[in-house]
Scaffold this active site. Structure first.
Site, PDB file in Angstrom:
ATOM      1  N   ARG A   1       6.966  -0.454  -0.572  1.00  0.00           N
ATOM      2  CA  ARG A   1       6.774  -1.762   0.091  1.00  0.00           C
ATOM      3  C   ARG A   1       8.078  -2.286   0.680  1.00  0.00           C
ATOM      4  O   ARG A   1       8.112  -2.846   1.780  1.00  0.00           O
ATOM      5  CB  ARG A   1       6.194  -2.759  -0.910  1.00  0.00           C
ATOM      6  CG  ARG A   1       4.735  -2.468  -1.173  1.00  0.00           C
ATOM      7  CD  ARG A   1       4.235  -2.914  -2.533  1.00  0.00           C
ATOM      8  NE  ARG A   1       3.034  -2.162  -2.823  1.00  0.00           N
ATOM      9  CZ  ARG A   1       1.808  -2.564  -2.487  1.00  0.00           C
ATOM     10  NH1 ARG A   1       1.624  -3.735  -1.937  1.00  0.00           N
ATOM     11  NH2 ARG A   1       0.762  -1.795  -2.723  1.00  0.00           N
TER      12      ARG A   1
ATOM     13  N   CYS B   1       4.873   2.066  -5.763  1.00  0.00           N
ATOM     14  CA  CYS B   1       4.662   0.777  -5.084  1.00  0.00           C
ATOM     15  C   CYS B   1       5.918   0.087  -4.565  1.00  0.00           C
ATOM     16  O   CYS B   1       6.079  -0.131  -3.370  1.00  0.00           O
ATOM     17  CB  CYS B   1       3.962  -0.196  -6.031  1.00  0.00           C
ATOM     18  SG  CYS B   1       2.365   0.362  -6.613  1.00  0.00           S
TER      19      CYS B   1
ATOM     20  N   SER C   1       1.531  -5.621  -9.653  1.00  0.00           N
ATOM     21  CA  SER C   1       0.357  -4.761  -9.823  1.00  0.00           C
ATOM     22  C   SER C   1      -0.685  -5.450 -10.687  1.00  0.00           C
ATOM     23  O   SER C   1      -0.355  -6.200 -11.607  1.00  0.00           O
ATOM     24  CB  SER C   1       0.753  -3.424 -10.453  1.00  0.00           C
ATOM     25  OG  SER C   1       1.659  -2.763  -9.610  1.00  0.00           O
TER      26      SER C   1
ATOM     27  N   ASP D   1      -3.437  -0.101  -1.858  1.00  0.00           N
ATOM     28  CA  ASP D   1      -2.617   0.268  -3.008  1.00  0.00           C
ATOM     29  C   ASP D   1      -3.212   1.507  -3.675  1.00  0.00           C
ATOM     30  O   ASP D   1      -4.326   1.456  -4.197  1.00  0.00           O
ATOM     31  CB  ASP D   1      -2.589  -0.916  -3.992  1.00  0.00           C
ATOM     32  CG  ASP D   1      -1.465  -0.793  -5.004  1.00  0.00           C
ATOM     33  OD1 ASP D   1      -0.850   0.286  -5.089  1.00  0.00           O
ATOM     34  OD2 ASP D   1      -1.212  -1.784  -5.718  1.00  0.00           O
ATOM     35  N   ASP D   2      -2.504   2.624  -3.608  1.00  0.00           N
ATOM     36  CA  ASP D   2      -2.936   3.872  -4.247  1.00  0.00           C
ATOM     37  C   ASP D   2      -4.154   4.528  -3.587  1.00  0.00           C
ATOM     38  O   ASP D   2      -4.907   5.252  -4.255  1.00  0.00           O
ATOM     39  CB  ASP D   2      -3.256   3.680  -5.751  1.00  0.00           C
ATOM     40  CG  ASP D   2      -2.048   3.286  -6.589  1.00  0.00           C
ATOM     41  OD1 ASP D   2      -0.968   3.082  -6.030  1.00  0.00           O
ATOM     42  OD2 ASP D   2      -2.206   3.183  -7.831  1.00  0.00           O
TER      43      ASP D   2
ATOM     44  N   ASP E   1       0.286   2.430   0.304  1.00  0.00           N
ATOM     45  CA  ASP E   1       1.683   2.470  -0.164  1.00  0.00           C
ATOM     46  C   ASP E   1       2.066   3.783  -0.825  1.00  0.00           C
ATOM     47  O   ASP E   1       3.248   4.110  -0.942  1.00  0.00           O
ATOM     48  CB  ASP E   1       1.954   1.306  -1.120  1.00  0.00           C
ATOM     49  CG  ASP E   1       1.238   1.438  -2.454  1.00  0.00           C
ATOM     50  OD1 ASP E   1       0.173   2.102  -2.517  1.00  0.00           O
ATOM     51  OD2 ASP E   1       1.730   0.873  -3.453  1.00  0.00           O
ATOM     52  N   ASN E   2       1.079   4.529  -1.326  1.00  0.00           N
ATOM     53  CA  ASN E   2       1.334   5.832  -1.958  1.00  0.00           C
ATOM     54  C   ASN E   2      -0.017   6.476  -2.238  1.00  0.00           C
ATOM     55  O   ASN E   2      -1.062   5.847  -2.053  1.00  0.00           O
ATOM     56  CB  ASN E   2       2.170   5.693  -3.254  1.00  0.00           C
ATOM     57  CG  ASN E   2       1.602   4.707  -4.240  1.00  0.00           C
ATOM     58  OD1 ASN E   2       2.148   3.625  -4.443  1.00  0.00           O
ATOM     59  ND2 ASN E   2       0.460   5.024  -4.850  1.00  0.00           N
TER      60      ASN E   2
ATOM     61  N   HIS F   1      -5.898   0.088  -6.633  1.00  0.00           N
ATOM     62  CA  HIS F   1      -5.042   0.338  -7.800  1.00  0.00           C
ATOM     63  C   HIS F   1      -5.864   0.072  -9.059  1.00  0.00           C
ATOM     64  O   HIS F   1      -6.635  -0.884  -9.108  1.00  0.00           O
ATOM     65  CB  HIS F   1      -3.845  -0.614  -7.714  1.00  0.00           C
ATOM     66  CG  HIS F   1      -2.735  -0.348  -8.688  1.00  0.00           C
ATOM     67  ND1 HIS F   1      -2.853  -0.615 -10.028  1.00  0.00           N
ATOM     68  CD2 HIS F   1      -1.476   0.143  -8.504  1.00  0.00           C
ATOM     69  CE1 HIS F   1      -1.710  -0.300 -10.623  1.00  0.00           C
ATOM     70  NE2 HIS F   1      -0.866   0.161  -9.728  1.00  0.00           N
TER      71      HIS F   1
ATOM     72  N   HIS G   1       5.133  -7.481  -5.011  1.00  0.00           N
ATOM     73  CA  HIS G   1       5.846  -6.432  -5.766  1.00  0.00           C
ATOM     74  C   HIS G   1       7.279  -6.194  -5.309  1.00  0.00           C
ATOM     75  O   HIS G   1       7.815  -5.085  -5.467  1.00  0.00           O
ATOM     76  CB  HIS G   1       5.049  -5.121  -5.756  1.00  0.00           C
ATOM     77  CG  HIS G   1       5.112  -4.404  -7.077  1.00  0.00           C
ATOM     78  ND1 HIS G   1       4.471  -3.225  -7.335  1.00  0.00           N
ATOM     79  CD2 HIS G   1       5.794  -4.725  -8.214  1.00  0.00           C
ATOM     80  CE1 HIS G   1       4.738  -2.837  -8.569  1.00  0.00           C
ATOM     81  NE2 HIS G   1       5.530  -3.726  -9.124  1.00  0.00           N
TER      82      HIS G   1
ATOM     83  N   LYS H   1      -0.760  -8.159  -2.637  1.00  0.00           N
ATOM     84  CA  LYS H   1       0.263  -7.733  -3.590  1.00  0.00           C
ATOM     85  C   LYS H   1       1.648  -7.797  -2.954  1.00  0.00           C
ATOM     86  O   LYS H   1       1.860  -7.292  -1.852  1.00  0.00           O
ATOM     87  CB  LYS H   1      -0.054  -6.308  -4.038  1.00  0.00           C
ATOM     88  CG  LYS H   1       0.974  -5.698  -4.980  1.00  0.00           C
ATOM     89  CD  LYS H   1       0.415  -4.409  -5.552  1.00  0.00           C
ATOM     90  CE  LYS H   1       1.473  -3.580  -6.259  1.00  0.00           C
ATOM     91  NZ  LYS H   1       0.892  -2.364  -6.868  1.00  0.00           N
TER      92      LYS H   1
ATOM     93  N   LYS I   1       0.126  10.239  -6.422  1.00  0.00           N
ATOM     94  CA  LYS I   1       1.072   9.141  -6.616  1.00  0.00           C
ATOM     95  C   LYS I   1       2.177   9.524  -7.603  1.00  0.00           C
ATOM     96  O   LYS I   1       1.895  10.128  -8.626  1.00  0.00           O
ATOM     97  CB  LYS I   1       0.308   7.933  -7.156  1.00  0.00           C
ATOM     98  CG  LYS I   1       1.171   6.784  -7.664  1.00  0.00           C
ATOM     99  CD  LYS I   1       0.305   5.665  -8.213  1.00  0.00           C
ATOM    100  CE  LYS I   1       1.134   4.523  -8.774  1.00  0.00           C
ATOM    101  NZ  LYS I   1       0.304   3.363  -9.142  1.00  0.00           N
TER     102      LYS I   1
HETATM  103 CA   LIG Z   1       0.762   1.772  -5.258  1.00  0.00          CA
END
Ligand SMILES: [Ca+2]
Length: 466
Positions: free
Chosen positions: A79, A75, A157, A35-36, A286-287, A234, A134, A132, A307
């Site tokens: 996803r 996010c 998150s 994540d991130d 994811d980003n 994240h 989301h 996660k 992001k």
């Molecule tokens: Ca993310």
């Protein structure tokens, strides 16, 4: 006689080939989704200080993809796209106002969408989602409603569910940068029940991996699909005692080094069970990095942006494919995307991908097996309901640009910004004036793409009314 014998031998070969195909166990799939995580945050992607020996080994044994994209810069849409092989604009998992789902969101990934987990279940796969989610928190949107046999994780998150009531922005930021578990009342769930609240995030990376290893052990004798979506890195950042103060990169480095060690534990489990040759493992994010948080956000390396935005740093991810004995090791510079995982897994598992809807992915097996180039030539960079940029081959045209976050308005360019990403991955030198024909071609591709997208109900703007 000779002819007859030859025909008989050919027939025999065909029959045994077919038998081997049907008896052959289809490969397991593991997706490790951070994540991130930024493009420049792994040793094997050029980070000078963060130590990632397990991921570096994975990259050396497998394929390191240098032009691999998440399908969105935030996010929830990203996803949704990975699991369905469809752009968020087709599934309703996008918004121009609330860019992701929040704990008070009423929507989620519609039941009518078909996920990788649902497709693989038709071939007898065991499926688990860990980490996660989301993609919706109302009971009808939880992972077990989308083809997963089980779920364990923080469903959104790790910075949602703030405690302490209303507070000035400066105080919030101070809490983000100096996090304590009790600042966020995030739940840890098992299947559809809450196990722990607030979740102890200091041990979350390790506990997700423990669950993943348990799942692999329990399903070692049948095909499985594991979707392991880490909550880290994240913001707010947490790591276990064992990794405190270990990285020269500080807190962020500690978090990545703990992720790396846990990827190592998972790959070791596959090796010990002799499943490494039967399992395709994909590592990506994811980003891009969350640039709002100074040095506690990651780094996009040589890429521009972060992001939330449609410059490369927002969506191009450090990506590794691994399956010793089957994948041709090396560096892949062809274009790929998380959108391509669904068609690729379907091809490898012998499952028919849905034909009753538009898919935005391609089967990447020719590249994985060293037999051809990527079928993906084009990448679309959507932000909410608008197509901001398009990459086609080496060139990327930005029709609209906007700061990742903050109130700054979007700028629509009469002549788009044009970059040659092969020459200029940092998107520094606008070459629009030199290549009007390239702009015309990309504009045609963009118009055709937009025309083919039917309107769909928005899932991110709906809130629970109390
Ligand atoms: Ca993310």
């Amino acid at each position: 006689m000779k002819m007859l014998l030859r025909s008989f031998l050919v027939l025999l070969a065909l029959v045994s080939f077919a038998a081997a195909q049907s008896n052959q166990r289809p490969p397991n799939f593991v997706v490790i989704f951070c994540d991130d995580l930024g493009y420049g945050d792994l040793g094997s992607f050029g980070n000078p200080t963060i130590r990632t020996p397990h991921l570096d080994r994975m990259a050396a044994e497998g394929q390191r993809w240098t032009s691999f994209y998440a399908a969105d810069s935030v996010c929830t849409p990203s996803r949704a796209a990975l699991l369905t092989g469809r752009l968020p604009i087709r599934t309703g998992m996008f918004s121009d106002t609330r860019r992701v789902l929040f704990p008070d969101s009423a929507g989620g990934l519609p039941a009518s969408e078909i996920t990788i987990a649902e497709l693989l279940k038709t071939r007898g796969y065991a499926t688990a989602a860990i980490g996660k989610w989301h993609l919706g928190f109302q009971p009808e949107y939880l992972p077990m409603k989308q083809g997963f046999d089980s779920y364990y994780g923080i469903p959104y998150s790790n910075d949602m569910d703030w405690t302490g009531g209303a507070m000035p922005a400066a105080k919030r930021r101070q809490r983000m940068m100096n996090p304590r578990i009790e600042y966020w009342n995030v739940p840890l769930m098992r299947n559809e029940e809450i196990l722990e609240r607030p979740a102890d995030q200091t041990t979350i990376t390790k506990r997700y991996t423990d669950e993943a290893i348990k799942f692999i052990n329990a399903n070692k004798s049948k095909p499985f699909f594991l979707y392991l979506a880490h909550s880290m890195p994240h913001m707010p950042l947490f790591r276990s005692k064992e990794f405190e103060g270990k990285s020269a990169r500080g807190l962020y480095g500690d978090v990545i080094e703990e992720l790396d060690a846990n990827v190592g534990r998972l790959l070791d489990t596959l090796r010990q069970l002799k499943l490494d040759r039967d399992t395709l493992v994909v590592f990506t994010s994811d980003n891009g990095p969350w640039a709002l948080f100074d040095e506690q956000g990651g780094s996009a390396g040589l890429l521009r942006g972060a992001k939330g935005g449609t410059y490369e740093g927002g969506m191009r991810e450090p990506t590794i494919f691994w399956r010793p004995g089957t994948l041709k090791p090396g560096v892949v510079t062809d274009i790929g995307s998380t959108l391509d995982l669904l068609p690729t897994f379907c091809a490898l598992a012998g499952v028919k991908a849905p034909t009753d809807r538009a898919l935005d992915g391609y089967d990447l097996t020719p590249v994985l097996h060293g037999k051809g180039r990527s079928p993906r030539q084009t990448m679309f960079y959507w932000r909410g309901s608008k197509l901001y940029a398009v990459r086609h081959g080496a060139f990327k045209a930005h029709f609209i640009t906007q700061a990742e976050y903050g109130g700054e308005a979007a700028v629509t360019h009469a002549t788009p910004e044009l970059y040659n990403l092969d020459h200029d991955p940092s998107e520094k030198w606008n070459v629009a004036a030199k290549h009007p024909e390239v702009i015309a071609e990309i504009r045609r591709i963009a118009d055709e793409h937009k025309k083919a997208i039917p309107p769909v109900e928005n899932q991110l703007d709906k809130r629970i009314t109390k």
